[in-house]
Each structure stands twice: as structure tokens, then as C-alpha cells.
Design a protein around this motif. Structure first.
Motif, PDB file in Angstrom:
ATOM      1  N   ALA A 121       7.495   6.115  -5.601  1.00  0.00           N
ATOM      2  CA  ALA A 121       7.686   7.389  -6.291  1.00  0.00           C
ATOM      3  C   ALA A 121       8.839   7.316  -7.289  1.00  0.00           C
ATOM      4  O   ALA A 121       8.733   7.813  -8.420  1.00  0.00           O
ATOM      5  CB  ALA A 121       7.938   8.498  -5.271  1.00  0.00           C
ATOM      6  N   GLU A 139       0.828  -1.207   0.000  1.00  0.00           N
ATOM      7  CA  GLU A 139       0.000   0.000   0.000  1.00  0.00           C
ATOM      8  C   GLU A 139       0.860   1.253   0.000  1.00  0.00           C
ATOM      9  O   GLU A 139       0.526   2.246  -0.668  1.00  0.00           O
ATOM     10  CB  GLU A 139      -0.925  -0.007   1.220  1.00  0.00           C
ATOM     11  CG  GLU A 139      -2.016  -1.065   1.158  1.00  0.00           C
ATOM     12  CD  GLU A 139      -2.695  -1.286   2.504  1.00  0.00           C
ATOM     13  OE1 GLU A 139      -2.367  -0.557   3.470  1.00  0.00           O
ATOM     14  OE2 GLU A 139      -3.540  -2.201   2.598  1.00  0.00           O
ATOM     15  N   ALA A 140       1.970   1.218   0.732  1.00  0.00           N
ATOM     16  CA  ALA A 140       2.871   2.366   0.774  1.00  0.00           C
ATOM     17  C   ALA A 140       3.550   2.584  -0.576  1.00  0.00           C
ATOM     18  O   ALA A 140       3.684   3.724  -1.034  1.00  0.00           O
ATOM     19  CB  ALA A 140       3.917   2.176   1.869  1.00  0.00           C
ATOM     20  N   VAL A 153       7.786   4.732   4.957  1.00  0.00           N
ATOM     21  CA  VAL A 153       8.305   5.891   4.219  1.00  0.00           C
ATOM     22  C   VAL A 153       9.269   5.432   3.125  1.00  0.00           C
ATOM     23  O   VAL A 153       9.263   5.958   1.999  1.00  0.00           O
ATOM     24  CB  VAL A 153       8.992   6.882   5.178  1.00  0.00           C
ATOM     25  CG1 VAL A 153       9.678   8.004   4.404  1.00  0.00           C
ATOM     26  CG2 VAL A 153       7.969   7.472   6.145  1.00  0.00           C
ATOM     27  N   ARG A 207       0.991   4.091  -2.826  1.00  0.00           N
ATOM     28  CA  ARG A 207       0.737   5.471  -2.430  1.00  0.00           C
ATOM     29  C   ARG A 207       1.850   6.394  -2.930  1.00  0.00           C
ATOM     30  O   ARG A 207       1.582   7.512  -3.404  1.00  0.00           O
ATOM     31  CB  ARG A 207       0.626   5.532  -0.904  1.00  0.00           C
ATOM     32  CG  ARG A 207       0.077   6.809  -0.352  1.00  0.00           C
ATOM     33  CD  ARG A 207      -0.390   6.630   1.078  1.00  0.00           C
ATOM     34  NE  ARG A 207       0.619   6.059   1.968  1.00  0.00           N
ATOM     35  CZ  ARG A 207       0.521   4.853   2.549  1.00  0.00           C
ATOM     36  NH1 ARG A 207      -0.518   4.078   2.346  1.00  0.00           N
ATOM     37  NH2 ARG A 207       1.480   4.428   3.350  1.00  0.00           N
ATOM     38  N   GLY A 208       3.082   5.937  -2.840  1.00  0.00           N
ATOM     39  CA  GLY A 208       4.207   6.741  -3.304  1.00  0.00           C
ATOM     40  C   GLY A 208       4.165   6.969  -4.804  1.00  0.00           C
ATOM     41  O   GLY A 208       4.432   8.081  -5.281  1.00  0.00           O
ATOM     42  N   GLU A 214       7.250   4.082   0.268  1.00  0.00           N
ATOM     43  CA  GLU A 214       6.646   5.185  -0.493  1.00  0.00           C
ATOM     44  C   GLU A 214       7.671   5.793  -1.445  1.00  0.00           C
ATOM     45  O   GLU A 214       7.352   6.120  -2.603  1.00  0.00           O
ATOM     46  CB  GLU A 214       6.114   6.254   0.463  1.00  0.00           C
ATOM     47  CG  GLU A 214       4.883   5.820   1.237  1.00  0.00           C
ATOM     48  CD  GLU A 214       4.464   6.815   2.308  1.00  0.00           C
ATOM     49  OE1 GLU A 214       3.308   6.742   2.760  1.00  0.00           O
ATOM     50  OE2 GLU A 214       5.310   7.668   2.696  1.00  0.00           O
ATOM     51  N   ALA A 248       1.350   9.394  -5.609  1.00  0.00           N
ATOM     52  CA  ALA A 248       1.610  10.751  -5.127  1.00  0.00           C
ATOM     53  C   ALA A 248       2.348  11.609  -6.146  1.00  0.00           C
ATOM     54  O   ALA A 248       2.245  12.837  -6.116  1.00  0.00           O
ATOM     55  CB  ALA A 248       2.404  10.703  -3.823  1.00  0.00           C
TER      56      ALA A 248
END
Length: 201
Positions: free
Chosen positions: A182, A26-27, A175, A30-31, A178, A34
Motif C-alpha cells: 500500500a 501475494e500480501a 499484514v 494485495r496491499g 500488505e 487495495a
């Protein structure tokens, strides 16, 4: 993280045995979202034909699984073996790839799992994206709260106590995951833009 002008599709293909790896997945998703990517999350132990088609159409695939007995979980291995149909036709060739894993121990042989993902991606002719973050918690001034606290380079590594639930996944590992999402989205956008520019030249 800066946003991207070209919107790639990033698929997160993962297995989670007890929910910890799902938190990391999920992280990662999400990254990627984002910074502007379209994200598809697929639990590979229940993958459908429609989801196989989504993987085929994605610009990038990020692989994830817990590390059990020194490698990815059996459910992920089943998915990987089923992907051999794609290997035969090189359907995933030139897609971007990356990986993440979780284990109960700080090390837990996570490098073996990340190496397995890397090798699988290479067999498919994919382009691997590393974590791209220097190791944290590597000096007397560092702490367990540093990004990349476990010091992995090939992908994102996370550690959660085996007797704790998914809520215990370390904030630093979240973190870090994420950041992986990204980075993959950004590198995929660069790759896609370059390919488009060459095609138009």
C-alpha cells in the motif's frame, strides 16, 4: 489505508523457493491493489520477454526473495544479473522500488538481502521506498502479533520456521507486507502526480 486518485502500475518481481516468500509476495500485491494500484506479479525464475516488458512499463517494482546464506536466492541473483541490460540503458531509472524477504530465523541476515535489493535499485537509478512503520514487539507491552514485529525499516522482513509450510507464514508478517504494498502504491501515485504537474506547468 486511503485510496489513491492516480492509478500507478506496481510490479512485484519475486522468487520463492518453498512457497513462503510467495505468500508474502501475494500480501504485498494485495496491499497495493487495495489502495487502487494496478498490480502485476512476476515469478522471476520463469520470467518471459513479455514480463520483462511489463517491468519496463511499470511505475514501481517491488523486489522479493528468500534469504539464503545471507543474501537473496540464486534464482533472484540470476534475474538481477539479467537486468543489467536495463541498467546499461537505465530503462528503470526514476521508477519507485522497494523490497521484502523471508528467512527461517528471526534475524536470518535479512538486512543483507534488503540491502542487496536497495543497492540493485540504486544502480538502476530507482527511488527506494522504506517500510515506513515503527518496529513492533519492542517493549514489554508489545507482542509477536504487532505489525513489523521483526523491526525492519528498509523493507518488509518475514520469518517462517524452516520445517513448516507456507500456511505457517506469520499473520503479522502478512499484514506488514500488505502495508508495504500500500505504501509503495501511494508513494508512486504521489511521485507520478508530481511529475505530471511539472510537465503540465
Amino acid at each position: 489505508m486511503s485510496s489513491i486518485s492516480t492509478r500507478p502500475t506496481v510490479a512485484v518481481a519475486f522468487h520463492s523457493g518453498y512457497g513462503h516468500t510467495a505468500v508474502i509476495a501475494e500480501a504485498v500485491a494485495r496491499g497495493a491493489a487495495a489502495v487502487g494500484a494496478e498490480v502485476i506479479s512476476i515469478s522471476v525464475d520463469a520470467i518471459t520477454e513479455e514480463q520483462w516488458a511489463q517491468l519496463d512499463a511499470a511505475d514501481a517494482i517491488i523486489f522479493g526473495a528468500p534469504t539464503y546464506m545471507g543474501t537473496a536466492s540464486a534464482a533472484f541473483h540470476t534475474f538481477a544479473e539479467a537486468s543489467s541490460k536495463r541498467w546499461y540503458t537505465q530503462t528503470w531509472a526514476d521508477k519507485i522500488a522497494a523490497g521484502f524477504t523471508n528467512s527461517g530465523a528471526k534475524n536470518g541476515d535479512k538486512s543483507s538481502t534488503l540491502g542487496y535489493f536497495f543497492t540493485m535499485a540504486a544502480q538502476h537509478g530507482m527511488h527506494w521506498v522504506s517500510l515506513g512503520v515503527q518496529p513492533g514487539w519492542a517493549s514489554t507491552e508489545g507482542s509477536e502479533d504487532d505489525v513489523n514485529r521483526l523491526g525492519y525499516f528498509v523493507g518488509a522482513g518475514a520469518q517462517t520456521p524452516v520445517d513448516a509450510g507456507p500456511e505457517a507464514v506469520h499473520k503479522s508478517d502478512i499484514v506488514t507486507a500488505e502495508g508495504l504494498g500500500a505504501r509503495v502504491a501511494q508513494q508512486t501515485a504521489f511521485f507520478s502526480a508530481g511529475r505530471a504537474a511539472l510537465a503540465a506547468a
